[in-house]
Write a protein that holds these residues in place. Structure first.
Motif, PDB file in Angstrom:
ATOM      1  N   ASP A  59      37.546 157.762 -21.444  1.00  0.00           N
ATOM      2  CA  ASP A  59      37.263 158.883 -21.079  1.00  0.00           C
ATOM      3  C   ASP A  59      37.231 159.787 -22.117  1.00  0.00           C
ATOM      4  O   ASP A  59      36.608 161.356 -21.783  1.00  0.00           O
ATOM      5  N   ARG A  60      36.997 159.357 -23.114  1.00  0.00           N
ATOM      6  CA  ARG A  60      37.270 160.321 -24.473  1.00  0.00           C
ATOM      7  C   ARG A  60      35.395 160.256 -24.651  1.00  0.00           C
ATOM      8  O   ARG A  60      34.871 161.766 -25.129  1.00  0.00           O
ATOM      9  N   GLY A  61      34.618 159.916 -24.109  1.00  0.00           N
ATOM     10  CA  GLY A  61      33.096 159.511 -23.968  1.00  0.00           C
ATOM     11  C   GLY A  61      32.116 158.911 -23.922  1.00  0.00           C
ATOM     12  O   GLY A  61      32.392 157.941 -23.765  1.00  0.00           O
ATOM     13  N   PRO A  62      32.441 159.112 -21.709  1.00  0.00           N
ATOM     14  CA  PRO A  62      32.013 157.524 -21.765  1.00  0.00           C
ATOM     15  C   PRO A  62      30.588 156.606 -21.790  1.00  0.00           C
ATOM     16  O   PRO A  62      30.242 155.143 -21.909  1.00  0.00           O
ATOM     17  N   ALA A  63      29.540 157.773 -22.584  1.00  0.00           N
ATOM     18  CA  ALA A  63      28.751 156.634 -22.350  1.00  0.00           C
ATOM     19  C   ALA A  63      28.709 156.400 -24.120  1.00  0.00           C
ATOM     20  O   ALA A  63      27.036 155.967 -24.284  1.00  0.00           O
ATOM     21  N   TRP A  64      29.220 156.532 -25.115  1.00  0.00           N
ATOM     22  CA  TRP A  64      29.063 156.279 -26.414  1.00  0.00           C
ATOM     23  C   TRP A  64      30.043 156.544 -26.803  1.00  0.00           C
ATOM     24  O   TRP A  64      31.563 156.339 -26.670  1.00  0.00           O
ATOM     25  N   ALA A  65      30.067 155.600 -28.517  1.00  0.00           N
ATOM     26  CA  ALA A  65      30.785 155.339 -29.188  1.00  0.00           C
ATOM     27  C   ALA A  65      30.204 155.449 -30.727  1.00  0.00           C
ATOM     28  O   ALA A  65      29.389 155.774 -31.119  1.00  0.00           O
ATOM     29  N   TRP A  66      31.402 156.242 -31.332  1.00  0.00           N
ATOM     30  CA  TRP A  66      31.358 156.688 -32.692  1.00  0.00           C
ATOM     31  C   TRP A  66      33.153 156.707 -33.323  1.00  0.00           C
ATOM     32  O   TRP A  66      33.738 156.242 -32.747  1.00  0.00           O
ATOM     33  N   TYR A  67      32.765 156.823 -34.751  1.00  0.00           N
ATOM     34  CA  TYR A  67      33.635 156.765 -35.338  1.00  0.00           C
ATOM     35  C   TYR A  67      34.418 157.949 -36.657  1.00  0.00           C
ATOM     36  O   TYR A  67      33.269 158.502 -36.940  1.00  0.00           O
ATOM     37  N   THR A  68      35.364 158.808 -37.099  1.00  0.00           N
ATOM     38  CA  THR A  68      35.059 158.582 -37.949  1.00  0.00           C
ATOM     39  C   THR A  68      35.672 157.708 -39.118  1.00  0.00           C
ATOM     40  O   THR A  68      36.524 157.073 -38.962  1.00  0.00           O
ATOM     41  N   LEU A  69      35.020 158.280 -40.378  1.00  0.00           N
ATOM     42  CA  LEU A  69      34.426 157.606 -41.222  1.00  0.00           C
ATOM     43  C   LEU A  69      35.428 157.938 -42.623  1.00  0.00           C
ATOM     44  O   LEU A  69      35.563 159.270 -42.595  1.00  0.00           O
ATOM     45  N   THR A  70      36.766 157.386 -43.539  1.00  0.00           N
ATOM     46  CA  THR A  70      37.686 157.812 -44.579  1.00  0.00           C
ATOM     47  C   THR A  70      36.605 156.610 -45.669  1.00  0.00           C
ATOM     48  O   THR A  70      36.850 155.527 -45.713  1.00  0.00           O
ATOM     49  N   ILE A  71      36.042 157.416 -46.691  1.00  0.00           N
ATOM     50  CA  ILE A  71      35.767 155.702 -47.893  1.00  0.00           C
ATOM     51  C   ILE A  71      35.521 156.784 -48.844  1.00  0.00           C
ATOM     52  O   ILE A  71      35.369 158.067 -49.287  1.00  0.00           O
ATOM     53  N   GLY A  72      35.967 155.842 -49.823  1.00  0.00           N
ATOM     54  CA  GLY A  72      35.576 156.849 -51.778  1.00  0.00           C
ATOM     55  C   GLY A  72      34.176 156.933 -51.498  1.00  0.00           C
ATOM     56  O   GLY A  72      33.175 156.076 -51.138  1.00  0.00           O
ATOM     57  N   GLU A  73      33.384 157.594 -52.707  1.00  0.00           N
ATOM     58  CA  GLU A  73      32.459 158.091 -53.100  1.00  0.00           C
ATOM     59  C   GLU A  73      32.098 156.680 -54.162  1.00  0.00           C
ATOM     60  O   GLU A  73      31.084 156.036 -53.545  1.00  0.00           O
ATOM     61  N   HIS A  74      32.397 155.845 -54.370  1.00  0.00           N
ATOM     62  CA  HIS A  74      32.439 154.531 -55.622  1.00  0.00           C
ATOM     63  C   HIS A  74      32.923 153.720 -54.456  1.00  0.00           C
ATOM     64  O   HIS A  74      33.392 152.941 -54.902  1.00  0.00           O
ATOM     65  N   VAL A  75      32.472 153.140 -53.416  1.00  0.00           N
ATOM     66  CA  VAL A  75      32.832 152.171 -52.351  1.00  0.00           C
ATOM     67  C   VAL A  75      31.755 151.343 -51.976  1.00  0.00           C
ATOM     68  O   VAL A  75      30.584 151.698 -51.488  1.00  0.00           O
TER      69      VAL A  75
END
Ligand code: MN
Length: 263
Positions: A59-75
């Motif tokens: 329902d939030r986006g019927p034809a697509w998948a996407w994510y929010t990343l949380t990550i340190g710069e040094h990973v």
């Protein structure tokens, strides 16, 4: 563009298509369980990778998948920009590093056997001089890569960080080798298979973390958590480092490639 430049690029493309040049991925897979450095108190630590769904064909986006990343710069496999260290604070951030510094000839120093018997093996100036005696002077713009076999531990955090009674035991340059790498040759950067460019014991060196101190202070770059260094020749490969162009960034997870002539 001159015809010479055009034909050189065409020849490279032909060689890649025909298998005469292999493109080797030197990047470790990046996941939620990728090991990250763990500093002792009172120092703050970096988060590794987490991701949350924005939508996944729903329902939030019927034809697509996407994510929010949380990550340190040094990973994970990542670049250290000069401003990562206080000695380099007036130097380049990751977004302002010139592209020519992100590519260069790879010089591979193999200390796999030494690291197998001594996990905290310290690379010395004598090692660097012995390498040059055999392979020639480290060229301007080179990426010097310390091959230790440590990448085989990259999916096992305890083995990868290798924290023992007296602290982490992982290989890296000693103080004088750090000074040499920063000042005696004109490197673009220095790369390792371990979690950081300095040796595990380097927090107790004088100065602490000498490679970060000297190398980043000299405007050169660091590269960590490399994979597949066993697929590189000692010399003759071309390294390509692709960090995010993160304005003001002190580092960035990076995809790293090597163009390797087939022998
Ligand atoms: Mn780093």
């Amino acid at each position: 563009m001159s015809s010479i430049e055009t034909s050189t690029v065409a020849a490279l493309l032909d060689a890649i298509a025909g298998g005469g040049v292999e493109v080797v991925d030197l990047t470790q897979p990046l996941t939620e369980s990728t090991p990250v450095i763990k500093l002792p108190p009172p120092f703050a630590n970096t988060p590794g990778l987490t991701r949350t769904e924005i939508s996944r064909y729903d329902d939030r986006g019927p034809a697509w998948a996407w994510y929010t990343l949380t990550i340190g710069e040094h990973v994970g496999t990542h670049l250290d920009a000069p401003i990562h260290w206080v000695t380099g604070k007036d130097g380049a951030d990751v977004g302002s590093i010139g592209p020519s510094q992100l590519i260069g000839p790879a010089c591979v120093i193999d200390k796999t056997a030494e690291t197998e018997s001594t996990p905290g093996y310290l690379l010395t100036v004598a090692d660097l001089e012995a390498w040059e005696a055999e392979n020639g002077r480290v060229p301007d713009g080179a990426w010097v890569l310390l091959k230790t076999g440590w990448g085989s531990r990259a999916q096992d955090e305890a083995a990868f960080l290798n924290v023992r009674e007296n602290g982490p035991e992982t290989p890296g340059p000693d103080v004088e080798a750090s000074r040499w790498l920063a000042h005696e040759r004109n490197l673009s950067g220095f790369g390792v298979e371990t979690v950081g460019i300095d040796a595990g014991a380097a927090g107790g060196f004088d100065p602490p973390f000498p490679l970060h101190n000297f190398l980043l202070g000299a405007g050169r770059l660091g590269l960590t958590q490399l994979a597949n260094l066993d697929r590189l020749p000692v010399t003759g490969a071309l390294l390509v480092v692709s960090p995010l162009r993160l304005v003001g960034g002190t580092g960035s997870p990076s995809r790293v490639f090597a163009f390797v002539p087939r022998r």
